[in-house]
Design a protein around this motif. Structure first.
Motif, PDB file in Angstrom:
ATOM      1  N   GLU A   8       0.815  -1.216   0.000  1.00 16.81           N
ATOM      2  CA  GLU A   8       0.000   0.000   0.000  1.00 16.81           C
ATOM      3  C   GLU A   8       0.849   1.268   0.000  1.00 16.81           C
ATOM      4  O   GLU A   8       0.642   2.155  -0.802  1.00 16.81           O
ATOM      5  CB  GLU A   8      -0.930   0.028   1.220  1.00 16.81           C
ATOM      6  CG  GLU A   8      -2.000  -1.033   1.207  1.00 16.81           C
ATOM      7  CD  GLU A   8      -3.033  -0.807   0.124  1.00 16.81           C
ATOM      8  OE1 GLU A   8      -3.504   0.334  -0.022  1.00 16.81           O
ATOM      9  OE2 GLU A   8      -3.349  -1.777  -0.566  1.00 16.81           O
ATOM     10  N   CYS A   9       1.792   1.362   0.941  1.00 15.96           N
ATOM     11  CA  CYS A   9       2.563   2.607   1.092  1.00 15.96           C
ATOM     12  C   CYS A   9       4.053   2.429   0.813  1.00 15.96           C
ATOM     13  O   CYS A   9       4.817   3.373   0.946  1.00 15.96           O
ATOM     14  CB  CYS A   9       2.358   3.182   2.496  1.00 15.96           C
ATOM     15  SG  CYS A   9       3.102   2.184   3.806  1.00 15.96           S
ATOM     16  N   GLN A  10       4.484   1.220   0.466  1.00 16.47           N
ATOM     17  CA  GLN A  10       5.874   0.899   0.152  1.00 16.47           C
ATOM     18  C   GLN A  10       6.820   1.081   1.331  1.00 16.47           C
ATOM     19  O   GLN A  10       8.021   1.250   1.151  1.00 16.47           O
ATOM     20  CB  GLN A  10       6.371   1.711  -1.050  1.00 16.47           C
ATOM     21  CG  GLN A  10       5.585   1.478  -2.310  1.00 16.47           C
ATOM     22  CD  GLN A  10       5.522   0.022  -2.713  1.00 16.47           C
ATOM     23  OE1 GLN A  10       6.514  -0.679  -2.637  1.00 16.47           O
ATOM     24  NE2 GLN A  10       4.354  -0.453  -3.106  1.00 16.47           N
ATOM     25  N   SER A  11       6.293   1.051   2.547  1.00 16.75           N
ATOM     26  CA  SER A  11       7.126   1.188   3.734  1.00 16.75           C
ATOM     27  C   SER A  11       8.006  -0.044   3.910  1.00 16.75           C
ATOM     28  O   SER A  11       7.577  -1.172   3.686  1.00 16.75           O
ATOM     29  CB  SER A  11       6.240   1.356   4.975  1.00 16.75           C
ATOM     30  OG  SER A  11       7.024   1.274   6.150  1.00 16.75           O
ATOM     31  N   SER A  12       9.221   0.162   4.348  1.00 20.73           N
ATOM     32  CA  SER A  12      10.138  -0.951   4.575  1.00 20.73           C
ATOM     33  C   SER A  12      10.078  -1.451   6.022  1.00 20.73           C
ATOM     34  O   SER A  12      10.825  -2.339   6.399  1.00 20.73           O
ATOM     35  CB  SER A  12      11.564  -0.524   4.228  1.00 20.73           C
ATOM     36  OG  SER A  12      11.950   0.554   5.061  1.00 20.73           O
ATOM     37  N   TYR A  13       9.179  -0.884   6.833  1.00 18.05           N
ATOM     38  CA  TYR A  13       9.089  -1.240   8.248  1.00 18.05           C
ATOM     39  C   TYR A  13       8.055  -2.316   8.535  1.00 18.05           C
ATOM     40  O   TYR A  13       7.659  -2.508   9.680  1.00 18.05           O
ATOM     41  CB  TYR A  13       8.764   0.001   9.089  1.00 18.05           C
ATOM     42  CG  TYR A  13       9.843   1.052   8.991  1.00 18.05           C
ATOM     43  CD1 TYR A  13      11.108   0.836   9.508  1.00 18.05           C
ATOM     44  CD2 TYR A  13       9.589   2.256   8.359  1.00 18.05           C
ATOM     45  CE1 TYR A  13      12.088   1.786   9.413  1.00 18.05           C
ATOM     46  CE2 TYR A  13      10.569   3.227   8.251  1.00 18.05           C
ATOM     47  CZ  TYR A  13      11.820   2.982   8.782  1.00 18.05           C
ATOM     48  OH  TYR A  13      12.793   3.928   8.679  1.00 18.05           O
ATOM     49  N   CYS A  26       0.852   2.405   7.768  1.00 18.25           N
ATOM     50  CA  CYS A  26      -0.489   2.611   7.221  1.00 18.25           C
ATOM     51  C   CYS A  26      -1.517   1.622   7.776  1.00 18.25           C
ATOM     52  O   CYS A  26      -2.704   1.773   7.550  1.00 18.25           O
ATOM     53  CB  CYS A  26      -0.479   2.537   5.690  1.00 18.25           C
ATOM     54  SG  CYS A  26      -0.168   0.889   5.023  1.00 18.25           S
ATOM     55  N   GLY A  27      -1.062   0.586   8.500  1.00 19.97           N
ATOM     56  CA  GLY A  27      -1.975  -0.365   9.105  1.00 19.97           C
ATOM     57  C   GLY A  27      -2.431  -1.479   8.173  1.00 19.97           C
ATOM     58  O   GLY A  27      -3.271  -2.295   8.539  1.00 19.97           O
TER      59      GLY A  27
END
Length: 115
Positions: A8-13, A26-27
């Motif tokens: 969804e947000c491309q977060s690496s976390y 983003c959940g």
């Protein structure tokens, strides 16, 4: 196995919790078993949630004021052969079309419905 970025947000976390991956930013939650959807490009929906495509025919659902003109696009106006455009480049307008007496215009999909 490395943990993939959030789809969804491309977060690496993102982190793994049992059989799910979870993004803390983003959940979003997704399963490792389900295939990730390939980005299908631009998805534009009309006022009723129908997906619009290039070349569709639409109807305007409310009177729309036009900057620089004393007349408005009337409710019920039919527009043929629309073209989808990226709203990031066009101040949230995501449709481009030609309207009879107005010429080439950009519209927001929230004011039209697919025929």
């Amino acid at each position: 196995m490395s943990i993939p970025n959030c789809p969804e947000c491309q977060s690496s976390y993102a982190y793994e919790d049992r059989s799910l991956f979870i993004c803390p930013e983003c959940g979003h939650e997704w399963s490792a078993d389900e295939p990730l959807e390939e980005e299908a490009g631009l998805v534009v929906k009309d006022v009723n949630g129908n997906v619009l495509e290039d070349g569709d025919t639409i109807t305007v659902v409310k009177d729309l004021k036009v900057k620089g003109s004393s007349t408005a696009i009337k409710q019920g106006t039919t527009v043929k052969n629309i073209r989808l455009i990226d709203p990031k480049d066009n101040a949230d307008h995501n449709l481009e079309c030609r309207i009879g007496s107005f010429g080439q215009m950009k519209l927001k999909s929230e004011f039209v419905k697919k025929i």
